[in-house]
Structures are given as C-alpha cells and as structure tokens.
Design a protein around this motif. Structure first.
Motif, PDB file in Angstrom:
ATOM      1  N   TRP A   6      50.793  82.241  49.757  1.00  0.00           N
ATOM      2  CA  TRP A   6      50.400  83.594  50.153  1.00  0.00           C
ATOM      3  C   TRP A   6      49.024  83.588  50.800  1.00  0.00           C
ATOM      4  N   PHE A   7      48.125  82.707  50.326  1.00  0.00           N
ATOM      5  CA  PHE A   7      46.787  82.641  50.909  1.00  0.00           C
ATOM      6  C   PHE A   7      46.846  82.104  52.348  1.00  0.00           C
ATOM      7  N   ASN A   8      47.664  81.078  52.539  1.00  0.00           N
ATOM      8  CA  ASN A   8      47.803  80.523  53.885  1.00  0.00           C
ATOM      9  C   ASN A   8      48.484  81.497  54.841  1.00  0.00           C
ATOM     10  N   LYS A   9      49.399  82.306  54.312  1.00  0.00           N
ATOM     11  CA  LYS A   9      50.014  83.336  55.159  1.00  0.00           C
ATOM     12  C   LYS A   9      48.969  84.348  55.614  1.00  0.00           C
ATOM     13  N   LEU A  10      48.080  84.706  54.701  1.00  0.00           N
ATOM     14  CA  LEU A  10      46.988  85.623  55.053  1.00  0.00           C
ATOM     15  C   LEU A  10      46.052  84.971  56.062  1.00  0.00           C
ATOM     16  N   ALA A  11      45.754  83.700  55.840  1.00  0.00           N
ATOM     17  CA  ALA A  11      44.880  82.971  56.771  1.00  0.00           C
ATOM     18  C   ALA A  11      45.514  82.879  58.155  1.00  0.00           C
ATOM     19  N   LEU A  12      46.828  82.651  58.191  1.00  0.00           N
ATOM     20  CA  LEU A  12      47.530  82.558  59.469  1.00  0.00           C
ATOM     21  C   LEU A  12      47.499  83.900  60.203  1.00  0.00           C
ATOM     22  N   PHE A  13      47.686  84.981  59.468  1.00  0.00           N
ATOM     23  CA  PHE A  13      47.627  86.309  60.087  1.00  0.00           C
ATOM     24  C   PHE A  13      46.251  86.539  60.727  1.00  0.00           C
ATOM     25  N   CYS A  14      45.201  86.212  59.982  1.00  0.00           N
ATOM     26  CA  CYS A  14      43.835  86.368  60.516  1.00  0.00           C
ATOM     27  C   CYS A  14      43.617  85.456  61.730  1.00  0.00           C
ATOM     28  N   VAL A  17      45.307  87.048  64.792  1.00  0.00           N
ATOM     29  CA  VAL A  17      44.495  88.165  65.296  1.00  0.00           C
ATOM     30  C   VAL A  17      43.274  87.629  66.050  1.00  0.00           C
ATOM     31  N   LEU A  18      42.622  86.627  65.467  1.00  0.00           N
ATOM     32  CA  LEU A  18      41.456  86.023  66.107  1.00  0.00           C
ATOM     33  C   LEU A  18      41.826  85.395  67.448  1.00  0.00           C
ATOM     34  N   THR A  19      42.991  84.746  67.498  1.00  0.00           N
ATOM     35  CA  THR A  19      43.450  84.120  68.732  1.00  0.00           C
ATOM     36  C   THR A  19      43.642  85.160  69.841  1.00  0.00           C
ATOM     37  N   ILE A  20      44.251  86.283  69.493  1.00  0.00           N
ATOM     38  CA  ILE A  20      44.477  87.351  70.472  1.00  0.00           C
ATOM     39  C   ILE A  20      43.144  87.892  70.989  1.00  0.00           C
ATOM     40  N   LEU A  21      42.209  88.142  70.080  1.00  0.00           N
ATOM     41  CA  LEU A  21      40.896  88.660  70.481  1.00  0.00           C
ATOM     42  C   LEU A  21      40.142  87.652  71.350  1.00  0.00           C
ATOM     43  N   THR A  22      40.270  86.367  71.020  1.00  0.00           N
ATOM     44  CA  THR A  22      39.574  85.335  71.782  1.00  0.00           C
ATOM     45  C   THR A  22      40.133  85.230  73.201  1.00  0.00           C
ATOM     46  N   LEU A  52      34.595  80.656  64.625  1.00  0.00           N
ATOM     47  CA  LEU A  52      35.674  80.945  63.674  1.00  0.00           C
ATOM     48  C   LEU A  52      36.935  80.158  64.018  1.00  0.00           C
ATOM     49  N   ASN A  53      37.242  80.014  65.305  1.00  0.00           N
ATOM     50  CA  ASN A  53      38.395  79.202  65.699  1.00  0.00           C
ATOM     51  C   ASN A  53      38.209  77.742  65.298  1.00  0.00           C
ATOM     52  N   THR A  54      36.987  77.253  65.412  1.00  0.00           N
ATOM     53  CA  THR A  54      36.693  75.878  64.978  1.00  0.00           C
ATOM     54  C   THR A  54      36.927  75.722  63.480  1.00  0.00           C
ATOM     55  N   LEU A  55      36.492  76.719  62.704  1.00  0.00           N
ATOM     56  CA  LEU A  55      36.687  76.672  61.250  1.00  0.00           C
ATOM     57  C   LEU A  55      38.166  76.726  60.893  1.00  0.00           C
ATOM     58  N   PHE A  56      38.928  77.568  61.603  1.00  0.00           N
ATOM     59  CA  PHE A  56      40.373  77.626  61.352  1.00  0.00           C
ATOM     60  C   PHE A  56      41.046  76.302  61.702  1.00  0.00           C
ATOM     61  N   PHE A  57      40.640  75.716  62.821  1.00  0.00           N
ATOM     62  CA  PHE A  57      41.213  74.434  63.222  1.00  0.00           C
ATOM     63  C   PHE A  57      40.974  73.382  62.140  1.00  0.00           C
ATOM     64  N   MET A  58      39.746  73.331  61.628  1.00  0.00           N
ATOM     65  CA  MET A  58      39.417  72.358  60.581  1.00  0.00           C
ATOM     66  C   MET A  58      40.193  72.653  59.302  1.00  0.00           C
ATOM     67  N   TYR A  59      40.358  73.950  58.993  1.00  0.00           N
ATOM     68  CA  TYR A  59      41.083  74.344  57.778  1.00  0.00           C
ATOM     69  C   TYR A  59      42.525  73.841  57.819  1.00  0.00           C
ATOM     70  N   ILE A  69      47.420  73.887  65.728  1.00  0.00           N
ATOM     71  CA  ILE A  69      47.642  73.920  67.180  1.00  0.00           C
ATOM     72  C   ILE A  69      47.139  75.236  67.767  1.00  0.00           C
ATOM     73  N   LEU A  70      47.237  76.306  66.983  1.00  0.00           N
ATOM     74  CA  LEU A  70      46.858  77.634  67.456  1.00  0.00           C
ATOM     75  C   LEU A  70      45.393  77.675  67.889  1.00  0.00           C
ATOM     76  N   SER A  71      44.478  77.372  66.971  1.00  0.00           N
ATOM     77  CA  SER A  71      43.060  77.378  67.309  1.00  0.00           C
ATOM     78  C   SER A  71      42.682  76.195  68.195  1.00  0.00           C
ATOM     79  N   GLY A  72      43.425  75.083  68.042  1.00  0.00           N
ATOM     80  CA  GLY A  72      43.167  73.933  68.902  1.00  0.00           C
ATOM     81  C   GLY A  72      43.391  74.268  70.362  1.00  0.00           C
ATOM     82  N   LEU A  73      44.465  75.015  70.634  1.00  0.00           N
ATOM     83  CA  LEU A  73      44.767  75.434  71.995  1.00  0.00           C
ATOM     84  C   LEU A  73      43.703  76.397  72.518  1.00  0.00           C
TER      85      LEU A  73
END
Length: 350
Positions: A6-14, A17-22, A52-59, A69-73
């Motif tokens: 459930w935590f990773n699902k929440l992280a993926l949702f965020c 959203v971050l990807t769209i804004l970026t 934040l995208n860098t942090l998500f990629f590392m996570y 791949i999402l934040s990596g792209l």
C-alpha cells in the motif's frame, strides 16, 4: 501494481503526479506566459521537481522495481534542464590579450534603507568590486542617492540612467573601455527598464545590455513568508492569481522588447541582468535566444544568485554571443550584501 505494498502504491501515485507536473514544466518555456500565467509558476520550482524525481528513481532502483523507469525517463529527457540547474565541471581556460571580464550585480540600492543591519554594506561592495576588478560592471538597482557611499574611480566610462524624484534609482554600466554610444529601453507600465552601451575594445565594438525585468516580489526570507500567511489567506485568491499573471505577462512583454532590440544591433552582444525568472522559463529562452549562458558554459555547482533561504535560485545571468569564447564563470554565494549575489564571466572576443 498488484504486487506493490500500500505504501508503494501511494509512492507510485505521487510519482505519476510528479511526472506529469515535470513534463508540463518542460513544455512551459515554449508557451507564452500571457496564455498560461499560473502554470508558468511551475518553471520556478522545476529544480525541486528534478530533485524529487532523482529521489524517486533511487527509491525504486534500490528495490529493483521497474517503476524506476518513470523518473529515469523524466531525468533522461530533462538532461538539458539539469545543466541549467547544476554544473558538475568548471571551465577555466588560459588568459589571452583579447580577454575581458564582465560582472553583473543587483546591489539593492546599496542598502540605502538599511535592509541589512550593517553600516558598511556599500563599502563592502566597493571593496569587492575593486578586488575582482572587472573590465565591465553592470549594476541593477543602482542609486545615485546612495552612491556617495562608494566611488568607482577605476571606471572612467559609465552609462547611468536614473528615474525618480527624491530617490534616484536605475541601472548603470561602468567600463574601463570607451563607451561610444548608450541608450535606455523603457518598458510599458513598469518602473523597470534596460539600458545598453556600445563599448570599444581595441578594434572591436561590442554592445553590452544591462536589464532588470519585472519582479515577482517574493520575499527571500522564509520567515517573512510565514509571517504573512494570514495576510495571504485573507486576500481573494483571484486577486493573487491576477497579480502573478500580470507579472508574468509583463516579463514576457519586456523580454520580447529586448529580443527585438537585439535583432537591430550589428555588433557582438553581452546581455547582463536580473531577469527575476528561472533558467527554465519562457522569458529566459526569449532573452537568451541563440546566445551562450556563461554559467552553463563555464560555471560549477548550483550557480545561486538570489538569497532565497534553502533554495538555490538562479535569476541573474550573463549571456554572450557565439562570437565570444566563454573562458570562466564565477558566482559568489557567500557574498551577501544584497538580496542578490554578484556573478562574473571572463570572455574572449574572436
């Protein structure tokens, strides 16, 4: 998705959203702010999106999850934006006889109203300038009302344009080389403007622009912002939105005026100034055009130029025509005698 906690699902949702804004922020430099004024605010915080995208990629990478791949792209497609935010390597080429040094500095009226509670601020600025000894010095928010505190004797040539009745303020260009022509570019419905000077360096004639675009009036102190939270809450959101939109629209108009003026100049150009906007903005792209950003060419680190607490804002620039070789760039984040920091570039005319 089903295998995610459930935590990773929440992280993926965020992350989504971050990807769209970026991606939206990536597109905004190509969209006129007068049509997308509120969205243009995203360009001011694009560096935060990249972090934040860098942090998500590392996570995701540490968990060996394909979601990386999402934040990596996002980071791969935004590599040119990263270079505008942070430079890993510095260029420092050897000096030559054709080199000259340009400094740009918003001095905030030389602390005329004692924003910094020290008596020697103006003298510190004078000492700093004399020590760095640039050949051309562009100052924004110069004040003849405060200039008695400093004497820039090393510059025999100067183009100074002031406005105001009791308090004289404006932009100034100081030069060790002869100034053969000078002028001012007024902006409609604004106290801000740009000035220029045609400078003769040996057998070469170049034009130096010094500009100061409309301010967003964002406090550099986080404490000041928090103190005004209640005042902001009491204002109509439509009024706040309108004020931000008007500022971005003014900046766009001012940038386009500069762009048209540059087109008529037959000489190699240097553009200095406080643009009050990020390197990810439409305004930056229009003013820079096909010129070189001297920080991108030869800088290092974050290139912070504005004293905004906990955020490395870069809103002051030195652009150089491609007819110049950018040999070195310096910024001085520790020299806090204004709300801005000075920047300096050494260039060679070909």
């Amino acid at each position: 998705m089903k295998n995610l906690s459930w935590f990773n699902k929440l992280a993926l949702f965020c992350n989504v959203v971050l990807t769209i804004l970026t991606f939206l922020a990536y597109a905004l430099p190509f969209l006129a702010p007068k049509w997308f004024s509120l969205l243009s605010v995203l360009t001011l915080i694009l560096p935060l999106f990249l972090i934040l995208n860098t942090l998500f990629f590392m996570y995701w990478f540490l968990q060996f999850k394909r979601q990386m791949i999402l934040s990596g792209l996002v980071l791969l497609l935004g590599i040119t934006f990263i270079n505008k935010f942070y430079k890993f390597s510095e260029k420092n080429l050897e000096d030559s006889d054709k080199d000259f040094v340009v400094m740009s500095y918003n001095v905030r009226l030389l602390n005329l109203f004692n924003w910094i509670p020290r008596d020697n601020v103006a003298q510190d600025i004078l000492t700093f300038v004399n020590d760095k000894n640039p050949d051309v010095l562009c100052i924004q928010e110069y004040s003849t009302s405060a200039s008695a505190k400093i004497d820039l004797k090393i510059y025999p040539y100067r183009a100074i344009f002031m406005t105001g009745d009791q308090i004289k303020t404006g932009n100034a260009i100081f030069s060790k080389f002869p100034i053969v022509n000078e002028g001012k570019i007024d902006f409609p419905f604004s106290n801000n403007n740009a000035i220029f000077a045609d400078v003769k360096i040996g057998k070469d004639l170049i034009r130096v622009y010094n500009l100061h675009l409309e301010s967003l009036k964002i406090s550099p102190d986080v404490n000041d912002i928090s103190e005004n939270v209640e005042e902001i809450k009491q204002k109509n959101p439509k009024i706040i939105a309108k004020r931000i939109g008007e500022t971005f629209a003014k900046q766009q108009q001012q940038a386009e005026i500069i762009m048209e003026h540059k087109k008529l100049c037959p000489y190699p150009k240097i553009v200095c100034g406080d643009m009050n906007n990020s390197a990810f903005s439409y305004v930056y792209r229009i003013v820079k055009g096909d010129m070189q950003d001297t920080f991108e060419e030869a800088g290092q680190g974050f290139g912070k130029t504005y004293n905004f607490n906990h955020y490395p804002a870069r809103i002051d620039y030195i652009f150089a025509d491609t007819k110049f070789t950018v040999k070195n760039f310096q910024h001085f984040p520790e020299f806090v005698n204004s709300d801005h920091m000075p920047i300096m570039a050494r260039v060679e005319i070909e």
